[in-house]
Design a protein around this motif. Structure first.
Motif, PDB file in Angstrom:
ATOM      1  N   LYS B  93      51.296  33.072  29.048  1.00  0.00           N
ATOM      2  CA  LYS B  93      50.424  32.275  29.975  1.00  0.00           C
ATOM      3  C   LYS B  93      50.297  33.073  31.294  1.00  0.00           C
ATOM      4  O   LYS B  93      49.218  32.977  31.871  1.00  0.00           O
ATOM      5  N   GLN B  94      51.243  33.690  31.797  1.00  0.00           N
ATOM      6  CA  GLN B  94      51.048  34.633  32.892  1.00  0.00           C
ATOM      7  C   GLN B  94      49.908  35.631  32.791  1.00  0.00           C
ATOM      8  O   GLN B  94      49.019  35.967  33.565  1.00  0.00           O
ATOM      9  N   TRP B  95      50.058  36.146  31.431  1.00  0.00           N
ATOM     10  CA  TRP B  95      49.058  37.497  31.274  1.00  0.00           C
ATOM     11  C   TRP B  95      47.652  36.972  31.240  1.00  0.00           C
ATOM     12  O   TRP B  95      46.555  37.561  31.329  1.00  0.00           O
ATOM     13  N   LYS B  96      47.521  35.575  30.830  1.00  0.00           N
ATOM     14  CA  LYS B  96      46.270  35.122  30.502  1.00  0.00           C
ATOM     15  C   LYS B  96      45.574  34.668  31.912  1.00  0.00           C
ATOM     16  O   LYS B  96      44.568  34.928  32.127  1.00  0.00           O
ATOM     17  N   ILE B  97      46.324  34.429  33.013  1.00  0.00           N
ATOM     18  CA  ILE B  97      45.972  34.084  34.165  1.00  0.00           C
ATOM     19  C   ILE B  97      45.403  35.298  34.834  1.00  0.00           C
ATOM     20  O   ILE B  97      44.080  35.388  35.304  1.00  0.00           O
ATOM     21  N   VAL B  98      46.191  36.326  34.811  1.00  0.00           N
ATOM     22  CA  VAL B  98      45.716  37.703  35.142  1.00  0.00           C
ATOM     23  C   VAL B  98      44.466  38.133  34.347  1.00  0.00           C
ATOM     24  O   VAL B  98      43.315  38.588  35.205  1.00  0.00           O
ATOM     25  N   HIS B  99      44.769  37.963  33.158  1.00  0.00           N
ATOM     26  CA  HIS B  99      43.274  38.563  32.386  1.00  0.00           C
ATOM     27  C   HIS B  99      42.130  37.568  32.752  1.00  0.00           C
ATOM     28  O   HIS B  99      41.024  38.240  32.924  1.00  0.00           O
ATOM     29  N   ASN B 100      42.382  36.373  32.729  1.00  0.00           N
ATOM     30  CA  ASN B 100      41.149  35.528  33.243  1.00  0.00           C
ATOM     31  C   ASN B 100      40.551  35.768  34.583  1.00  0.00           C
ATOM     32  O   ASN B 100      39.370  36.033  34.761  1.00  0.00           O
ATOM     33  N   ALA B 101      41.360  36.102  35.257  1.00  0.00           N
ATOM     34  CA  ALA B 101      40.893  36.377  36.742  1.00  0.00           C
ATOM     35  C   ALA B 101      40.192  37.584  36.775  1.00  0.00           C
ATOM     36  O   ALA B 101      39.210  37.849  37.515  1.00  0.00           O
ATOM     37  N   LEU B 102      40.752  38.708  36.118  1.00  0.00           N
ATOM     38  CA  LEU B 102      40.313  40.009  36.005  1.00  0.00           C
ATOM     39  C   LEU B 102      38.627  40.026  35.212  1.00  0.00           C
ATOM     40  O   LEU B 102      37.726  40.595  35.858  1.00  0.00           O
ATOM     41  N   ALA B 103      38.771  39.240  34.278  1.00  0.00           N
ATOM     42  CA  ALA B 103      37.611  39.151  33.597  1.00  0.00           C
ATOM     43  C   ALA B 103      36.456  38.492  34.459  1.00  0.00           C
ATOM     44  O   ALA B 103      35.506  39.096  34.283  1.00  0.00           O
ATOM     45  N   ARG B 104      37.021  37.455  35.138  1.00  0.00           N
ATOM     46  CA  ARG B 104      35.810  36.961  36.046  1.00  0.00           C
ATOM     47  C   ARG B 104      35.171  37.931  36.824  1.00  0.00           C
ATOM     48  O   ARG B 104      34.122  37.798  37.161  1.00  0.00           O
ATOM     49  N   THR B 105      36.204  38.471  37.649  1.00  0.00           N
ATOM     50  CA  THR B 105      35.709  39.341  38.712  1.00  0.00           C
ATOM     51  C   THR B 105      34.755  40.540  37.959  1.00  0.00           C
ATOM     52  O   THR B 105      33.632  41.102  38.494  1.00  0.00           O
ATOM     53  N   TRP B 106      35.232  41.100  36.836  1.00  0.00           N
ATOM     54  CA  TRP B 106      34.446  42.041  36.207  1.00  0.00           C
ATOM     55  C   TRP B 106      33.030  41.541  35.734  1.00  0.00           C
ATOM     56  O   TRP B 106      32.208  42.435  35.720  1.00  0.00           O
ATOM     57  N   ASN B 107      33.181  40.360  35.308  1.00  0.00           N
ATOM     58  CA  ASN B 107      31.699  39.763  34.885  1.00  0.00           C
ATOM     59  C   ASN B 107      30.825  39.766  36.187  1.00  0.00           C
ATOM     60  O   ASN B 107      29.859  39.977  36.190  1.00  0.00           O
ATOM     61  N   GLU B 108      31.461  38.975  37.258  1.00  0.00           N
ATOM     62  CA  GLU B 108      30.697  38.980  38.264  1.00  0.00           C
ATOM     63  C   GLU B 108      30.184  40.365  39.045  1.00  0.00           C
ATOM     64  O   GLU B 108      29.003  40.560  39.306  1.00  0.00           O
ATOM     65  N   GLU B 109      31.194  41.282  38.823  1.00  0.00           N
ATOM     66  CA  GLU B 109      30.460  42.813  39.197  1.00  0.00           C
ATOM     67  C   GLU B 109      29.288  43.145  38.124  1.00  0.00           C
ATOM     68  O   GLU B 109      28.277  43.587  38.783  1.00  0.00           O
TER      69      GLU B 109
END
Lengths: 453, 112
Positions: B93-109
């Protein structure tokens, strides 16, 4: 020829020598190394290539031990008294401790039994009676022997033999008449414990008492037991003095109680605890005697060479009193001890190293010094006649001299690659017989020859 | 590409637990499995793996037992315990939170 097994063993020995890993850790890493090697051999590498690469991949030993140490730092420190993990070992350990407690109490009580019949430990002058000095070893050594007999699950026959030797020795020693001056009695007092300690050695080694491996272990055990014994006894003495002082503060003199009970029971307990500790810790903590030997053997060599040089320059020959001869006996015994404990910690697969040459130099210096001393004493002996003390001192000297000369001879052969190191170990462990026989002669036969004078 | 040491250390626990969830395994096999799963990107060393395994064992997340291999060698196997499974789930769950957050910022980039 590249021998994979030997190389793997050397590697794991190296890990072990670092002392930070448990046996289970080492097994695990060794298995890992073997897996890696097998995989590499399967891809077509030769065993030596596979070994080199695997070792390299596993990283250097320092780094591994360091990483492991991070996890089990606290384990490193509480090894010795740590609760054993599996229940069987735990049970065993509890049983051993129970034995130690019971035997310590029994040994102490045995000391007190003569007192019940009005035969106290001290005579009118407050000195320990000669009976107790003479029989000192019988109060404690049989219990140590019994401890090992139980631990090694010895057969009834062994029990009977050992018990027989103890009883026979006790009877002989006490049947002998005792006259004033106590010359031969004094010799018996010194030699009997040594003799009986070797008997205890037989129980320590157990079934393989004829092999050099078991005897070497007994030699190691003796060295460690000596060091631990001194430490534990020092603890007992501190407790003794402390108790004295605090009771004195409230004007109560506990001196009598302390010497009559505390010291006796404490001494017996100290001996039993020492034996138990050394036995329990043997694979856990690095042996201390070899470390001491390695620290002091260069220093001894320097002193002895300096002594030789001064003796030659000044042209003074050693002054031959009996005390000095005993002094030279001590020198030989010390050198033997140093050499022996350096040998005891040596990996027989390793090639000759600095300490081997140091050993030989030490032996040589001792032989030369003792040679000079002996020629002087032999001259005096023939001039002034023989006394039991002189003969005993001379016998000790010759026994030690023979031992060291043999070692020197074998060392030279070993350096010339005539044979391998196991021969040196075999010589040394076989030589225990000589000490066994000699101490028996002095303890039991000298009194008869010299008519107990 | 080299993965940073901190990230390696942080990801070691969930990776080991995940591998042990598949089936019981031993040190050498775990390293091989990690290498395989990461397509040769994650190369663990023994000096790093075994301390982690022992720490997990100490924390009662996994347990070890000895088993003879086909070659007759005693090997130390590790097995995941109930609490280890729970820990894995938590980490996931923790890794998923980090992963999701990162994925979102990279998508926005990449969107911007």
């Amino acid at each position: 020829m590249f021998d994979l097994e030997t190389q793997i063993h050397l590697w794991s020995d190296h890990l072990r020598a670092h002392g930070k890993l448990s046996d289970a850790d080492i097994d695990e890493l060794e298995n890992h190394l073997r897996d890696e090697i097998e995989d590499l051999i399967a891809t077509g590498l030769t065993p030596d290539e596979a070994f080199l690469i695997s070792v390299k991949r596993l990283g250097n030993v320092d780094a591994i031990s360091h990483e492991f140490a991070k996890v089990n730092t606290e384990n490193l420190w509480r090894h010795l008294l740590v609760e054993t993990v599996d229940s069987q070992a735990k049970q065993q350990n509890r049983r051993d401790i129970t034995l130690v407690v019971i035997f310590a109490l029994l040994a102490g009580t045995l000391f007190k039994i003569p007192e019940l019949f009005g035969f106290g430990l001290l005579d009118q002058d407050g000195e320990i009676k000669i009976f107790f000095i003479k029989n000192f070893s019988f109060f404690i050594l049989p219990f140590i022997a019994a401890f090992f007999l139980i631990k090694r699950k010895s057969e009834l026959k062994t029990w009977a033999t050992i018990l027989g030797i103890f009883i026979l020795a006790a009877v002989i020693i006490n049947v002998y008449p005792s006259f004033d001056h106590h010359n031969t009695e004094f010799l018996t007092n010194v030699h009997l414990p040594l003799f009986l300690w070797l008997v205890v050695g037989a129980t320590y080694i157990g079934r393989e008492w004829q092999g050099s491996q078991g005897r070497m272990n007994f030699i190691r055990f003796t060295g460690e037991a000596f060091i631990y014994g001194v430490l534990v006894m020092a603890g007992v003495m501190v407790l003794f003095l402390f108790t004295m002082v605090i009771f004195k503060a409230i004007q109560i003199d506990v001196g009598k109680f302390l010497t009559e009970y505390f010291l006796i029971y404490g001494g017996c307990a100290a001996a039993m605890i020492t034996v138990y500790l050394v036995e329990a810790k043997k694979s856990v903590v690095e042996n201390f005697a070899p470390i001491l030997a390695k620290i002091f053997s260069p220093l001894f060599l320097i002193i002895m060479v300096a002594f030789l040089i001064v003796m030659i320059i000044t042209g003074k020959s050693p002054f031959m009193e009996r005390d000095f001869l005993i002094g030279f006996d001590f020198m030989l015994a010390l050198v033997l001890g140093l050499v022996l404990y350096v040998i005891s910690a040596r990996d027989i697969r390793q090639p000759a190293n600095l300490f081997d040459y140091l050993n030989l130099a030490l032996i040589m210096a001792a032989l030369v010094i003792d040679g000079v001393a002996l020629s002087a004493i032999l001259f005096r002996l023939s001039a002034f006649g023989i006394t039991p003390n002189k003969l005993a001192a001379l016998g000790e000297n010759l026994a030690l001299l023979g031992n060291l000369a043999g070692l020197a001879w074998l060392y030279i052969g070993y350096f010339n690659k005539k044979f391998d190191f196991t021969k040196i170990i075999k010589w040394q462990t076989d030589y225990l017989y000589v000490y066994f026989i000699w101490t028996a002669i002095v303890a039991f036969i000298f009194p008869i020859i010299f008519k107990f004078n | 590409m080299n993965v940073s040491k901190d990230l390696m250390a942080a990801s070691a626990t969930p990776l080991i637990l995940a591998i042990l969830k598949e089936n019981d395994s031993y040190g050498y096999a775990i390293i091989k499995r990690v290498k395989e799963m990461s397509e040769n990107q994650l190369i663990w060393t023994e000096g790093m793996l075994y301390p982690v395994l022992h720490r997990l064992e100490e924390h009662l997340l996994i347990e070890s037992y000895l088993r003879k291999s086909e070659l007759g060698r005693q090997r130390k196997y590790y097995r995941i315990k109930e609490s280890g499974l729970a820990e894995l789930e938590l980490q996931r769950k923790q890794w998923k939170i980090v992963h999701n957050a990162l994925a979102r910022t990279w998508n926005e980039e990449s969107n911007s």
